[in-house]
Every structure is written in structure tokens, then in C-alpha cells.
Write an enzyme that holds these catalytic residues in place. Structure first.
Site, PDB file in Angstrom:
ATOM      1  N   ASP A  37      14.044  35.820   6.228  1.00 23.50           N
ATOM      2  CA  ASP A  37      14.235  34.586   5.901  1.00 23.50           C
ATOM      3  C   ASP A  37      13.898  34.467   4.735  1.00 23.50           C
ATOM      4  O   ASP A  37      12.727  34.265   4.320  1.00 23.50           O
ATOM      5  CB  ASP A  37      13.317  33.730   7.050  1.00 23.50           C
ATOM      6  CG  ASP A  37      13.508  32.231   6.687  1.00 23.50           C
ATOM      7  OD1 ASP A  37      14.384  31.757   6.101  1.00 23.50           O
ATOM      8  OD2 ASP A  37      12.475  31.751   7.360  1.00 23.50           O
ATOM      9  N   LYS A 100      15.854  28.901  -4.400  1.00 23.81           N
ATOM     10  CA  LYS A 100      16.881  28.845  -3.316  1.00 23.81           C
ATOM     11  C   LYS A 100      17.859  27.642  -3.613  1.00 23.81           C
ATOM     12  O   LYS A 100      19.184  27.454  -3.166  1.00 23.81           O
ATOM     13  CB  LYS A 100      16.418  29.020  -2.034  1.00 23.81           C
ATOM     14  CG  LYS A 100      17.465  28.949  -0.900  1.00 23.81           C
ATOM     15  CD  LYS A 100      16.575  29.060   0.493  1.00 23.81           C
ATOM     16  CE  LYS A 100      17.602  29.027   1.682  1.00 23.81           C
ATOM     17  NZ  LYS A 100      16.937  29.026   2.962  1.00 23.81           N
ATOM     18  N   GLU A 203      21.090  29.586   9.418  1.00 24.85           N
ATOM     19  CA  GLU A 203      19.450  29.468   9.740  1.00 24.85           C
ATOM     20  C   GLU A 203      19.411  28.650  11.014  1.00 24.85           C
ATOM     21  O   GLU A 203      18.679  29.119  12.161  1.00 24.85           O
ATOM     22  CB  GLU A 203      18.866  28.643   8.563  1.00 24.85           C
ATOM     23  CG  GLU A 203      18.451  29.546   7.453  1.00 24.85           C
ATOM     24  CD  GLU A 203      17.927  28.763   6.313  1.00 24.85           C
ATOM     25  OE1 GLU A 203      17.943  27.501   6.462  1.00 24.85           O
ATOM     26  OE2 GLU A 203      17.613  29.259   5.220  1.00 24.85           O
TER      27      GLU A 203
END
Length: 440
Positions: A37, A100, A203
Site C-alpha cells: 500500500d 503520490k 484501494e
């Protein structure tokens, strides 16, 4: 012919029996594929344990299962994670975080200029992409995927140390709204870290898998993901083992950092009222930020917490430019009611994207079968209460919200690696026309 069939049947039975005995009596093989993750604020790595069917989220040497998504460039080298976070206030121009947000994303010069105004480190425009300007020994321009690769490399090292074997294959998660370019650049970051990505999973789907929803009979699943810097709400439709992301909305400027900032501003006012001055040394501000973060976490369990921070304050009689300073021990009791009051309007904003995804999904709040919470900020009691009051039922909190995504990704990694006992795999139905609505 009958004899040949009998021999074939006996052989198949022997193979099945051997497999069963191997599962029962031989030590299970080590996981071959890791789940990653790569979060905006924190990142984690996990493995699916063959035999037990459990997921192990891998901790660092200090026992921490999440790594801050922070990279610091110094004259002596590159620091990643907690080491970078500790020194961030002392070297803000060379500390990169939130990479990100920029990975694989196309910007106009105006868009990038607006986005870069939120950060202390310098962000440059390069033919529609973002680059970070660093000066440590020499001037550098680094890409968001390079920053991501440094974080992934550290996670890879943690996994290899835990497993005692090299790791080269992984499953990685991305936000549901990531387009193909953003997904490809995320994969590129992994490749730079020496990882072969077997699957990219959304996600919200990973979170649903962590809660075991890929194995139970539910249809409408709402995933509320509230982390350190962003809020993402996704409505999933699930039939069998397939998930369709039906609607998405969020707020890319709402998260735990904003809640912290409200409390920090309150403490600055208190300090000024009490001592006639505010902290100006970076180390003091850093310690206050740490105290605020700890207070927020403790207020999820307790009704009040005590903050104690030594501060070096300028002599108020000399003004801000004075050289004299005095050391004081600042003490303040912070109650849960105070924290909730400071953030009341921010907590209520969480419902804006929730209502939007229900509207776009043509669904009433009472038709949602399961509400899944993801992200550390969903631990805050008032946030859970707001969601409970809106839907008239409790959200599912059976999984650690900080680790829900990495647990789901690790389950998918175990499936991809053929680990037993085999799980029901989740398949995602691509919805390339879906766009996320952002509230600010």
C-alpha cells in the site's frame, strides 16, 4: 483400458493425498508475493501466510507497521520514513512528501502552480508533469515515481528481512480514480525498486477484501477512506467475487493534518495569551506538532489528555527581533469536546462526498449494505458518530483502519502466489468513464 483408468485414478488420488499431507505436516512455504500500500501519508507492506491463511503486516525494527511517505535528501545521503519525518522541520526545502498526489498526473502550469503553493519544497513544471527540485551537495530534479521507488525499496527491504529471502513480485494498490497513466507510473516506481507488479488493485476493493466482503453476500458497499491528507468515498457494487466502482467523490484537502492544524493554532493562541510570545524555533514547533499528533491519537481513547512541551520563547519585552529567550514548560489540558469543537465544520464536511456518491449511484442511504472505514482518521469517535447518525447504523470497524488496504492487497498477493488455503479472488470491473468529484 479399465486398468489404465484405474492407474490414472490412483495416481490422481495419490497426488491429492500427498498435497493434503503436505499441508498438514510439512512447514508451509514462505510467501512469494508481497502486498504493498503506497499511501499518500503512510505506506505499508504485508504478506499472506500459507497454511494459516492469516495476513502479517510487516513491522520495522521498532514494531511500527506503517512507514511515513516522506523522503529527505541530505548532504550525507537519503533518509526515508521516520528518519526523514523527524528531521523534516529542520530541512523543509529538501523534504518531499505527498508525492503520490503528483505521480503520473498531468498538470497545466497554472494547476501545478496552485498545487505547489501548499508545499515548502520546490515543484517544477516539465511538459505537463511535476518534478521536485532538491539541493543536497548538488542540484537535483527528481520525479514523483522516483520518490515512490525509494519508499517501495524500503518496504521491500523490510519484507526481505522478515521473510529471510529475496522478494521480487508484488501486488500494489492505487486510488480508484487513478487513470491508466497514473497506474503505469505507479508500476514504474515499483520497477525502479526492483519489484515486478503482478496486479494493480483499487484501494476500496482492497479494503473490502480486508473486511472479508469478497466472501459474503453483500451488494452495496460504501468505503470511507479518511487519511492524513485526503478523504475518498467510493460506492462499490459487488456480485459474486466481482466489484464495480459505481461512484467516487472526495476532498483532497481534508484529513488528519487539517484536524491537527486546528489544534495547533489553538495552542499557539494559548501560548501567546500566557507568555506574550509564540515559539519561533523550528525544534519547538516540531515538538508541538508531535504533541498535537499524540493528543489526537489519545483522544480517540480518552476524554482528555495533558500536553507538556518545553519551549524557548523570545522575551516579549524585546519584540520579535530580540535575542533574549526564556525556557518555559507549556502545559495544557485538551478535552475531546474541545478537539471536536475546533473541528466541527471539518467533521461535517465528510458527509458532502458521501451524499454525492449516493446521488450519483442512485441509491438511498438505507440501501447501503456495508459501510467500511479506512484510514487512521476514521478512528476519531466524532467522525464515526457522524457516519452512524447519517446512515442509522454502525459502520464496520472490525479491521484496523490504518492497515485495511494493505491487508486486502496482501490477500490478493497470496491469491496471485497460489498460497493455500485459497481465498475467493476479487475481480474488478473496469469503469473507464468514471470520474471522481472533489469537494474543497
Amino acid at each position: 483400458m479399465a486398468g489404465a483408468m484405474a492407474i490414472l485414478g490412483s495416481s490422481i488420488l495419490a497426488l491429492l493425498l500427498a498435497g493434503y499431507l503436505a499441508q498438514q505436516y510439512l512447514p508451509p512455504p514462505k510467501p512469494k508475493v508481497i502486498g504493498v500500500d503506497l499511501g499518500t501519508t503512510y505506506c505499508s507492506v504485508g504478506v499472506f501466510q500459507p497454511g494459516s491463511g492469516k495476513v502479517e503486516v510487516i513491522a520495522d525494527k521498532a514494531g511500527r507497521k506503517s512507514l511515513p511517505s516522506v523522503v529527505l535528501f541530505t548532504d550525507q545521503g537519503i533518509l526515508v520514513g521516520y528518519e526523514a519525518q523527524e528531521l523534516a522541520d529542520a530541512n523543509p526545502l529538501n523534504t518531499v512528501y505527498d508525492a503520490k498526489r503528483f505521480i503520473g498526473k498531468h498538470f497545466t502550469q497554472e494547476e501545478l502552480s496552485t498545487e505547489s503553493s501548499r508545499y515548502q519544497f520546490k515543484i517544477l513544471y516539465n511538459k505537463g508533469s511535476a518534478e521536485f527540485s532538491i539541493f543536497a551537495n548538488e542540484s537535483l530534479r527528481v520525479s514523483p515515481e522516483y520518490i515512490g521507488s525509494l519508499l517501495l525499496l524500503e518496504l521491500k527491504r523490510m519484507a526481505e528481512q522478515y521473510l529471510g529471502a529475496p522478494v521480487s513480485k508484488a501486488v500494489i494498490s492505487v486510488p480508484a480514480e487513478f487513470d491508466e497513466r497514473q497506474r503505469n507510473h505507479t508500476v514504474k516506481a515499483a520497477q525502479l525498486a526492483g519489484l515486478d507488479i503482478l496486479r494493480v488493485i483499487n484501494e476500496p476493493t482492497a479494503a473490502a477484501m480486508a473486511y472479508g466482503l469478497h466472501k459474503v453476500d453483500v451488494f452495496n458497499v460504501l468505503v470511507v477512506d479518511l487519511g492524513g491528507g485526503t478523504l475518498d468515498v467510493s460506492l462499490l457494487n459487488k456480485q459474486g467475487g466481482m466489484f464495480l466502482t459505481r461512484a467516487m467523490a472526495g476532498n483532497n484537502q481534508l484529513g488528519g493534518q487539517d484536524f491537527n492544524q486546528r489544534l495547533l493554532q489553538f495552542l499557539f493562541k494559548r501560548i501567546h495569551q500566557r507568555y506574550g510570545a509564540v515559539p519561533i524555533q523550528k525544534q519547538d514547533v516540531h515538538h508541538l506538532r508531535q504533541a498535537v499528533e499524540a493528543a489526537k491519537l489519545n483522544l480517540t481513547l480518552f476524554d482528555s489528555v495533558q500536553i507538556r512541551v518545553p519551549l524557548s520563547l523570545p522575551d516579549s519585552s524585546e519584540g520579535e527581533g530580540g535575542d533574549r529567550a526564556s525556557t518555559v514548560l507549556f502545559e495544557e489540558t485538551v478535552t475531546r469536546d474541545l478537539f471536536e469543537g475546533l473541528n466541527r465544520d471539518l467533521f461535517e464536511k465528510i458527509l458532502d462526498p458521501v451524499e454525492e456518491v449516493l446521488s450519483r449511484g442512485h441509491l438511498s442511504r438505507y440501501e447501503v449494505d456495508e459501510i467500511v472505514l479506512v484510514g487512521g482518521s476514521t478512528r476519531i469517535p466524532r467522525i464515526r458518530q457522524v457516519i452512524h447518525e447519517f446512515f442509522g447504523k454502525e459502520p464496520n470497524t472490525s479491521v484496523d483502519p490504518d492497515l485495511a488496504v494493505v491487508i486486502g492487497v496482501a490477500i490478493q498477493a497470496g491469491i496471485m502466489g497460489g498460497s493455500w488455503p485459497l481465498q475467493v479472488s476479487a475481480l474488478e470491473i473496469p469503469n473507464r468513464h468514471l470520474r471522481k468529484v472533489n469537494f474543497n
